[in-house]
Motif scaffolding. Structure first.
Motif, short mmCIF file in Angstrom:
data_model
loop_
_atom_site.label_atom_id
_atom_site.label_comp_id
_atom_site.label_asym_id
_atom_site.label_seq_id
_atom_site.Cartn_x
_atom_site.Cartn_y
_atom_site.Cartn_z
N VAL A 83 121.64 -54.35 90.09
CA VAL A 83 120.24 -54.25 90.50
C VAL A 83 119.93 -52.76 90.55
O VAL A 83 120.61 -52.00 91.24
N ALA A 101 116.76 -49.64 90.71
CA ALA A 101 115.40 -49.37 91.15
C ALA A 101 115.14 -47.87 91.04
O ALA A 101 116.07 -47.08 90.89
N ARG A 149 111.86 -45.97 95.61
CA ARG A 149 111.42 -47.31 96.03
C ARG A 149 112.32 -47.92 97.10
O ARG A 149 111.83 -48.39 98.14
N LEU A 192 116.22 -53.52 100.20
CA LEU A 192 115.52 -54.40 99.27
C LEU A 192 115.53 -55.84 99.79
O LEU A 192 114.49 -56.52 99.82
N MET A 199 111.22 -58.43 90.79
CA MET A 199 112.51 -58.14 90.18
C MET A 199 112.47 -58.63 88.73
O MET A 199 112.30 -59.82 88.47
N LEU A 209 109.94 -50.59 84.66
CA LEU A 209 110.51 -50.15 85.94
C LEU A 209 110.32 -48.65 86.12
O LEU A 209 109.89 -48.18 87.18
N ASP A 222 109.34 -53.51 90.89
CA ASP A 222 110.09 -52.88 91.98
C ASP A 222 111.55 -52.63 91.66
O ASP A 222 112.13 -51.62 92.06
N CYS A 223 112.18 -53.58 90.96
CA CYS A 223 113.60 -53.46 90.66
C CYS A 223 113.91 -54.31 89.44
O CYS A 223 113.04 -55.04 88.95
#
Length: 319
Positions: free
Chosen positions: A125, A127, A131, A138, A151, A190, A196-197
């Motif tokens: 994951v 980001a 963020r 998260l 996501m 992204l 966001d991620c």
């Protein structure tokens, strides 16, 4: 339904596919279909291996990006080609089995034969640094505001998508999941701040991590990533662990004569063992895994267990 029950018969059936001689193969360029857009894990891996593979085979290996439907568009192109070994396609269990379900089709592993595994790529994951400071932050925001944390992933039915769904199921959290036509377009969004991620393979995220443009928050795998020891695993974040990495390889039409499959296997393995290609793949965080067709078949069967619960619960189905 299991691969065995669905008719997945693997490389062993190739013995019945004919007795074509491999000594004249290949006599023209080979098309390597990538079922995702440029810039993602599949694209990067394929381009690294294709050149040394072509040198070993004595023919050019041409890259053909065919993104769409979580990989199904590219698989369709490979299945529609003649079973002569001149069209191969990169795929994983989820791309060949799960993504077709999302497209309203039967799984394609019963009409494709494995050539060799290429790599296992850890899934992360990631980001933007501004963020989220870490994965716990998260998850806390996602739990406090269900369905608001966006996501992204590289396509419905892909390993990345499956990893997100398993995380949601295990941790009872809800994301706003955004599918893309490959990691390349998703990572671009992204970086632009439009999501966001993102759940992505390390091979395509590593350059952005190294440049500081992206922050790795968590590794979906069971073990630490040697080149990124500070990135926590699911267990270290406090989540139920599972193996969410992507093991992908190369396939060909099932009817392709066995001698040609063996010749392709030798070419792929030579490409993976090429010193420059091997080093580049390892630098991107990939685990290089040359294999026989039979070994790849066993991996595909074991991968089925990773998605069976999601399928049974109806979490993996066409929108």
């Amino acid at each position: 339904m299991s691969l065995k029950r669905r008719g997945f018969i693997g490389a062993g059936a190739l013995a019945l596919a004919g007795t074509a001689r491999a000594d004249t193969f290949p006599s023209k360029p080979i098309r390597w279909v990538i079922p995702f857009a440029p810039g993602g894990n599949y694209d990067v891996t394929s381009r690294i291996v294709a050149d040394p593979m072509g040198r070993q085979l004595g023919q050019t290996v041409l890259i053909d990006n065919r993104p769409g439907a979580g990989g199904v568009v590219g698989l369709d192109a490979a299945v529609a080609a003649p079973a002569d070994g001149y069209t191969i396609v990169m795929a994983s269990f989820t791309v060949g089995y799960v993504a077709p379900i999302f497209a309203g089709k039967q799984q394609m592993l019963q009409v494709l034969a494995p050539i060799s595994i290429l790599t296992t790529a850890p899934t992360l994951v990631v980001a933007r640094p501004d963020r989220f400071p870490d994965m716990k932050a998260l998850l806390a925001e996602a739990k406090a505001k269900p369905g608001t944390v966006t996501m992204g992933h590289s396509g419905n039915g892909t390993t990345n998508h499956v990893a997100i769904l398993r995380l949601q199921l295990n941790e009872q959290v809800k994301f706003n999941i955004i599918p893309y036509r490959g990691s390349g377009p998703g990572i671009a969004d992204l970086l632009a701040g439009n999501v966001d991620c993102f759940a992505d393979q390390l091979t395509s995220s590593m350059p952005h991590i190294q440049s500081g443009k992206l922050r790795p928050l968590m590794n979906f795998g069971l073990e630490k990533i040697p080149d990124l020891p500070a990135v926590p695993t699911l267990k270290e974040v406090g989540c139920t662990p599972f193996e969410g990495g992507t093991t992908a390889g190369v396939f060909v039409r099932l009817e392709t004569p066995k001698p040609i499959v063996e010749r392709l296997n030798a070419g792929v393995i030579a490409g993976l063992k090429d010193e420059t290609a091997n080093k580049r793949l390892r630098e991107l965080g990939a685990i290089v895994r040359p294999s026989t067709p039979e070994q790849f078949t066993e991996v595909l069967k074991s991968d089925e267990a990773n998605v069976s619960e999601l399928l049974q619960k109806g979490l993996l189905k066409p929108d």
